[in-house]
Write an enzyme that holds these catalytic residues in place. Structure first.
Site, mmCIF file in Angstrom:
data_model
loop_
_atom_site.group_PDB
_atom_site.id
_atom_site.type_symbol
_atom_site.label_atom_id
_atom_site.label_comp_id
_atom_site.label_asym_id
_atom_site.label_seq_id
_atom_site.Cartn_x
_atom_site.Cartn_y
_atom_site.Cartn_z
ATOM 1 N N GLY A 1 -1.060 -8.314 -4.835
ATOM 2 C CA GLY A 1 0.198 -8.781 -5.388
ATOM 3 C C GLY A 1 1.205 -7.675 -5.610
ATOM 4 N N HIS B 1 -6.022 -3.204 -4.514
ATOM 5 C CA HIS B 1 -4.789 -2.764 -3.861
ATOM 6 C C HIS B 1 -4.078 -1.762 -4.769
ATOM 7 C CE1 HIS B 1 -5.208 -6.237 -1.186
ATOM 8 N NE2 HIS B 1 -4.120 -5.866 -0.519
ATOM 9 N N GLU C 1 0.504 1.565 -2.464
ATOM 10 C CA GLU C 1 1.340 1.119 -1.346
ATOM 11 C C GLU C 1 2.782 0.986 -1.838
ATOM 12 O OE1 GLU C 1 1.810 -2.533 1.865
ATOM 13 O OE2 GLU C 1 0.883 -2.902 -0.074
#
Length: 330
Positions: A168, A195, A198
């Site tokens: 997300g 995650h 990024e």
């Protein structure tokens, strides 16, 4: 080939979206592959992350019934089979597929059935797959995330569900704010990846490491801080790198500027993945071709594939078997 970071909803074949829309009476902005593709694939000159993420709207619209989820996953599996992949870990967020009344558990069961149907159709002796359930960053979805963790606890070790993830809007919701969620995963002995690094920088990577992860989705902005790179290297953290999508989301501006190969050469455990096969219009073969044009050697290609084997959410015996098959392919 191996793909450890592959999003289900970002990897639906264009033909599958058309087929599912027709069956459900959903109107699409175009009714043939050539005209619909731009709505599902990010352009090479993608403006930013929001422009990239807009390509997920149609896939999610058609993936709200049990039948659609099963059929779509079957089609994805068949595509991976045809490309000759040996192993793939496919991830998705069950909470995104409950708009028409399905529970998260029903969603997961439908997707697992699609995997089995896809493998059975080809009587697969080559492709092996595992499923990763994504929790999502957001303002008011804590209960949905907790439900995802509970499903992980029920199914990890008893099905193809192998791990959970956090995905997300990393730039809006700091990674470290989800520590409690992954403390729970750790307590329940659920493997996980996160995650980070990024859309947000090195501090996001550090937060993921503090949360105990052994794998990080992307993680490439660790390159902005030498101490973070050192920590990733010394702790043996594996990075699930996705070159094309990082360029499309403007994390980096070109393959030549992407830090994947510099990180590998600094001793970091780097792997190569597609992220979103349809949205990024890519395959694992294409990702490696781009890296070869950037100077990747054959030895480096083999090292990254073996990094993928060692990081896979598999038992030691399964990893050994996969490593033998991978080395035979070399």
């Amino acid at each position: 080939m191996i793909d450890l970071h592959l999003h289900f909803d970002g990897s639906l074949p264009v033909e599958t979206v058309i087929k599912l829309a027709e069956k459900q009476g959903i109107e699409l902005p175009a009714d043939n592959k050539e005209e619909l593709a731009p709505y599902l694939q990010a352009p090479a000159d993608c403006k930013d992350l929001n422009d990239y993420l807009s390509r997920f709207a149609l896939p999610l619209q058609v993936l709200q019934t049990r039948e659609a989820l099963t059929e779509a996953m079957k089609d994805v599996i068949e595509e991976l089979e045809e490309e000759g992949l040996l192993y793939a870990e496919i991830r998705f967020a069950p909470q995104f597929h409950t708009e028409k009344g399905l529970t998260q558990r029903q969603v997961v069961d439908a997707v697992l059935e699609g995997i089995e149907q896809g493998l059975k159709k080809h009587d697969s002796q080559k492709l092996e797959t595992r499923l990763i359930l994504c929790c999502m960053r957001g303002a008011d979805n804590e209960e949905a995330n907790l439900e995802t963790i509970r499903i992980g606890e029920e199914l990890v070790g008893r099905s193809r569900v192998a791990a959970v993830d956090l995905a997300g809007a990393e730039g809006l919701y700091f990674t470290g704010d989800y520590a409690r969620l992954f403390d729970m995963a750790k307590e329940k002995k659920i493997p996980y990846t996160i995650h980070a690094g990024e859309a947000d920088g090195p501090e996001s990577v550090k937060a993921a490491i503090r949360m105990g992860t052994r794998r990080i989705g992307h993680g490439v902005r660790a390159i902005e801080d030498a101490e973070t790179v050192k920590e990733v290297r010394e702790k043996g953290i594996t990075l699930e790198c996705c070159l094309t999508s990082n360029i499309q989301t403007r994390a980096f501006l070109s393959p030549e500027e992407h830090p994947l190969l510099p990180l590998l050469r600094s001793g970091v455990k780097v792997t190569v993945n597609t992220d979103n096969r349809t949205v990024s219009n890519t395959t694992i073969d294409r990702e490696f071709r781009i890296l070869k044009e950037c100077g990747m050697t054959e030895e480096e290609r083999q090292q990254m594939l073996l990094n993928s084997v060692r990081a896979a959410f598999l038992s030691p015996e399964e990893k050994e078997k996969l490593a033998r098959r991978m080395k035979a392919a070399f």
